[in-house]
Design a protein around this motif. Structure first.
Motif, PDB file in Angstrom:
ATOM      1  N   PRO A   7       0.828  -1.208   0.000  1.00 19.37           N
ATOM      2  CA  PRO A   7       0.000   0.000   0.000  1.00 19.37           C
ATOM      3  C   PRO A   7       0.862   1.258   0.000  1.00 19.37           C
ATOM      4  CG  PRO A   7       0.039  -0.978   2.186  1.00 19.37           C
ATOM      5  CD  PRO A   7       0.751  -1.931   1.278  1.00 19.37           C
ATOM      6  N   PRO A   8       0.262   2.386  -0.315  1.00 19.95           N
ATOM      7  CA  PRO A   8       1.006   3.637  -0.232  1.00 19.95           C
ATOM      8  C   PRO A   8       1.477   3.859   1.203  1.00 19.95           C
ATOM      9  CG  PRO A   8      -1.250   4.016  -1.000  1.00 19.95           C
ATOM     10  CD  PRO A   8      -1.112   2.578  -0.707  1.00 19.95           C
ATOM     11  N   ARG A   9       2.637   4.505   1.338  1.00 22.11           N
ATOM     12  CA  ARG A   9       3.217   4.725   2.666  1.00 22.11           C
ATOM     13  C   ARG A   9       3.464   6.207   2.903  1.00 22.11           C
ATOM     14  NH1 ARG A   9       6.809  -0.236   1.110  1.00 22.11           N
ATOM     15  NH2 ARG A   9       7.626   1.294  -0.323  1.00 22.11           N
ATOM     16  N   ARG A  10       3.635   6.526   4.175  1.00 19.97           N
ATOM     17  CA  ARG A  10       3.946   7.898   4.570  1.00 19.97           C
ATOM     18  C   ARG A  10       5.177   8.375   3.804  1.00 19.97           C
ATOM     19  NH1 ARG A  10       1.976  10.681   8.172  1.00 19.97           N
ATOM     20  NH2 ARG A  10       1.058   8.955   9.319  1.00 19.97           N
ATOM     21  N   GLY A  11       5.081   9.575   3.270  1.00 13.86           N
ATOM     22  CA  GLY A  11       6.192  10.155   2.536  1.00 13.86           C
ATOM     23  C   GLY A  11       6.203   9.850   1.052  1.00 13.86           C
ATOM     24  N   GLU A  12       5.364   8.936   0.604  1.00 14.97           N
ATOM     25  CA  GLU A  12       5.291   8.616  -0.820  1.00 14.97           C
ATOM     26  C   GLU A  12       4.265   9.520  -1.506  1.00 14.97           C
ATOM     27  OE1 GLU A  12       6.540   3.977  -1.282  1.00 14.97           O
ATOM     28  OE2 GLU A  12       4.400   4.385  -1.012  1.00 14.97           O
ATOM     29  N   THR A  13       4.340   9.549  -2.829  1.00 16.20           N
ATOM     30  CA  THR A  13       3.345  10.256  -3.625  1.00 16.20           C
ATOM     31  C   THR A  13       2.448   9.223  -4.287  1.00 16.20           C
ATOM     32  OG1 THR A  13       4.781  12.146  -4.039  1.00 16.20           O
ATOM     33  CG2 THR A  13       2.955  11.811  -5.574  1.00 16.20           C
ATOM     34  N   ALA A  14       1.151   9.350  -4.033  1.00 17.28           N
ATOM     35  CA  ALA A  14       0.158   8.452  -4.624  1.00 17.28           C
ATOM     36  C   ALA A  14      -0.686   9.241  -5.616  1.00 17.28           C
ATOM     37  CB  ALA A  14      -0.730   7.847  -3.549  1.00 17.28           C
ATOM     38  N   LEU A  15      -0.924   8.660  -6.775  1.00 21.77           N
ATOM     39  CA  LEU A  15      -1.774   9.250  -7.798  1.00 21.77           C
ATOM     40  C   LEU A  15      -2.984   8.344  -7.969  1.00 21.77           C
ATOM     41  CD1 LEU A  15      -2.080  11.436 -10.070  1.00 21.77           C
ATOM     42  CD2 LEU A  15      -0.951   9.790 -11.586  1.00 21.77           C
ATOM     43  N   VAL A  16      -4.173   8.931  -7.963  1.00 24.85           N
ATOM     44  CA  VAL A  16      -5.409   8.149  -8.075  1.00 24.85           C
ATOM     45  C   VAL A  16      -6.255   8.712  -9.204  1.00 24.85           C
ATOM     46  CG1 VAL A  16      -7.507   7.392  -6.899  1.00 24.85           C
ATOM     47  CG2 VAL A  16      -5.378   7.645  -5.597  1.00 24.85           C
ATOM     48  N   SER A  17      -6.477   7.910 -10.251  1.00 26.45           N
ATOM     49  CA  SER A  17      -7.344   8.362 -11.336  1.00 26.45           C
ATOM     50  C   SER A  17      -8.802   8.129 -10.947  1.00 26.45           C
ATOM     51  CB  SER A  17      -7.006   7.638 -12.638  1.00 26.45           C
ATOM     52  OG  SER A  17      -7.327   6.269 -12.555  1.00 26.45           O
ATOM     53  N   GLY A  18      -9.684   8.860 -11.584  1.00 24.24           N
ATOM     54  CA  GLY A  18     -11.106   8.744 -11.254  1.00 24.24           C
ATOM     55  C   GLY A  18     -11.376   9.080  -9.803  1.00 24.24           C
ATOM     56  N   ALA A  19     -10.668  10.073  -9.291  1.00 23.03           N
ATOM     57  CA  ALA A  19     -10.672  10.349  -7.852  1.00 23.03           C
ATOM     58  C   ALA A  19     -12.006  10.846  -7.307  1.00 23.03           C
ATOM     59  CB  ALA A  19      -9.574  11.350  -7.509  1.00 23.03           C
ATOM     60  N   THR A  20     -12.922  11.268  -8.170  1.00 22.00           N
ATOM     61  CA  THR A  20     -14.219  11.712  -7.668  1.00 22.00           C
ATOM     62  C   THR A  20     -15.282  10.628  -7.788  1.00 22.00           C
ATOM     63  OG1 THR A  20     -14.802  12.698  -9.802  1.00 22.00           O
ATOM     64  CG2 THR A  20     -13.762  14.143  -8.158  1.00 22.00           C
ATOM     65  N   GLY A  21     -14.931   9.502  -8.377  1.00 23.05           N
ATOM     66  CA  GLY A  21     -15.874   8.395  -8.498  1.00 23.05           C
ATOM     67  C   GLY A  21     -15.920   7.564  -7.224  1.00 23.05           C
ATOM     68  N   LEU A  76       2.726  18.707 -10.006  1.00 24.93           N
ATOM     69  CA  LEU A  76       2.149  18.151  -8.775  1.00 24.93           C
ATOM     70  C   LEU A  76       2.960  16.996  -8.197  1.00 24.93           C
ATOM     71  CD1 LEU A  76      -1.588  18.234  -9.880  1.00 24.93           C
ATOM     72  CD2 LEU A  76      -0.532  19.657  -8.108  1.00 24.93           C
ATOM     73  N   CYS A  77       3.746  16.340  -9.022  1.00 26.13           N
ATOM     74  CA  CYS A  77       4.547  15.188  -8.579  1.00 26.13           C
ATOM     75  C   CYS A  77       6.008  15.405  -8.969  1.00 26.13           C
ATOM     76  CB  CYS A  77       4.019  13.896  -9.207  1.00 26.13           C
ATOM     77  SG  CYS A  77       2.269  13.602  -8.987  1.00 26.13           S
ATOM     78  N   PRO A  78       6.648  16.454  -8.446  1.00 23.66           N
ATOM     79  CA  PRO A  78       8.013  16.771  -8.892  1.00 23.66           C
ATOM     80  C   PRO A  78       9.037  15.684  -8.568  1.00 23.66           C
ATOM     81  CG  PRO A  78       7.446  18.061  -6.965  1.00 23.66           C
ATOM     82  CD  PRO A  78       6.197  17.360  -7.404  1.00 23.66           C
ATOM     83  N   ASP A  79       8.753  14.861  -7.567  1.00 30.13           N
ATOM     84  CA  ASP A  79       9.663  13.777  -7.197  1.00 30.13           C
ATOM     85  C   ASP A  79       9.208  12.434  -7.742  1.00 30.13           C
ATOM     86  OD1 ASP A  79      11.338  15.530  -5.771  1.00 30.13           O
ATOM     87  OD2 ASP A  79      10.007  15.422  -4.040  1.00 30.13           O
ATOM     88  N   GLY A  80       8.285  12.447  -8.690  1.00 32.41           N
ATOM     89  CA  GLY A  80       7.786  11.212  -9.288  1.00 32.41           C
ATOM     90  C   GLY A  80       6.606  10.637  -8.537  1.00 32.41           C
ATOM     91  N   ILE A  81       6.157   9.479  -9.005  1.00 31.95           N
ATOM     92  CA  ILE A  81       4.981   8.791  -8.461  1.00 31.95           C
ATOM     93  C   ILE A  81       5.435   7.463  -7.871  1.00 31.95           C
ATOM     94  CG2 ILE A  81       2.760   7.727  -9.067  1.00 31.95           C
ATOM     95  CD1 ILE A  81       2.713   9.787 -11.454  1.00 31.95           C
ATOM     96  N   ASP A  82       5.013   7.197  -6.650  1.00 33.00           N
ATOM     97  CA  ASP A  82       5.370   5.942  -5.983  1.00 33.00           C
ATOM     98  C   ASP A  82       4.254   4.907  -6.049  1.00 33.00           C
ATOM     99  OD1 ASP A  82       7.966   6.818  -4.809  1.00 33.00           O
ATOM    100  OD2 ASP A  82       6.658   8.292  -3.850  1.00 33.00           O
ATOM    101  N   PHE A  83       3.021   5.368  -6.151  1.00 26.02           N
ATOM    102  CA  PHE A  83       1.871   4.475  -6.145  1.00 26.02           C
ATOM    103  C   PHE A  83       0.815   5.068  -7.068  1.00 26.02           C
ATOM    104  CE2 PHE A  83      -2.130   2.783  -4.662  1.00 26.02           C
ATOM    105  CZ  PHE A  83      -1.839   1.477  -4.330  1.00 26.02           C
ATOM    106  N   TYR A  84       0.348   4.282  -8.038  1.00 23.49           N
ATOM    107  CA  TYR A  84      -0.679   4.760  -8.954  1.00 23.49           C
ATOM    108  C   TYR A  84      -1.853   3.799  -8.943  1.00 23.49           C
ATOM    109  CZ  TYR A  84      -2.954   6.283 -13.288  1.00 23.49           C
ATOM    110  OH  TYR A  84      -3.867   6.714 -14.214  1.00 23.49           O
ATOM    111  N   PHE A  85      -3.006   4.300  -8.539  1.00 22.98           N
ATOM    112  CA  PHE A  85      -4.250   3.533  -8.569  1.00 22.98           C
ATOM    113  C   PHE A  85      -4.964   3.950  -9.850  1.00 22.98           C
ATOM    114  CE2 PHE A  85      -8.658   2.561  -7.703  1.00 22.98           C
ATOM    115  CZ  PHE A  85      -8.588   1.329  -7.080  1.00 22.98           C
ATOM    116  N   ASP A  86      -4.992   3.060 -10.828  1.00 26.89           N
ATOM    117  CA  ASP A  86      -5.498   3.387 -12.160  1.00 26.89           C
ATOM    118  C   ASP A  86      -6.864   2.781 -12.412  1.00 26.89           C
ATOM    119  OD1 ASP A  86      -5.611   4.256 -14.800  1.00 26.89           O
ATOM    120  OD2 ASP A  86      -4.576   2.470 -15.535  1.00 26.89           O
ATOM    121  N   THR A  87      -7.808   3.638 -12.802  1.00 30.71           N
ATOM    122  CA  THR A  87      -9.133   3.147 -13.166  1.00 30.71           C
ATOM    123  C   THR A  87      -9.490   3.489 -14.613  1.00 30.71           C
ATOM    124  OG1 THR A  87     -10.239   5.171 -12.405  1.00 30.71           O
ATOM    125  CG2 THR A  87      -9.986   3.393 -10.798  1.00 30.71           C
TER     126      THR A  87
END
Length: 107
Positions: A7-21, A76-87
């Motif tokens: 799972p995503p952890r403290r200090g990581e960057t998580a990106l979530v598509s469809g975030a309002t669904g 928004l993610c200048p240090d890259g993406i650590d976790f991507y939840f893709d829908t």
């Protein structure tokens, strides 16, 4: 999510598509509760505002904006993406993968 990937952890960057669904909003909240800096993806200014105001996310990529999603991700993610939840897949997935950090996870 927790059963198929770390799972995503403290200090990581998580990106979530469809975030309002229904699914994306729950995934975004779980990432946020885990301590990750969570960025949503939604279409249109009203949905992007909902991500930051109502859901309390750190930011939101508006894929319907004139500004390309890749540029928004860079900001928004200048240090890259650590976790991507893709829908959604497609071009947004391509842009996210270009910015995925070593050891990053895609679910």
């Amino acid at each position: 999510v927790h059963a198929v990937a770390l799972p995503p952890r403290r200090g990581e960057t998580a990106l979530v598509s469809g975030a309002t669904g229904a699914t994306g909003s729950v995934a975004a909240q779980l990432a946020k509760v885990a301590g990750a800096r969570t960025i949503g993806v939604a279409g249109g200014p009203a949905k992007a505002a909902y991500c930051t105001s109502a859901l309390g996310l750190a930011g939101c990529v508006d894929y319907k904006a004139e500004r390309p999603a890749g540029e928004q991700l860079d900001e928004l993610c200048p240090d890259g993406i650590d976790f991507y939840f893709d829908t959604v897949g497609g071009p947004l997935l391509d842009e996210a993968l270009k910015r995925l950090n070593r050891g990053g996870r895609v679910v």
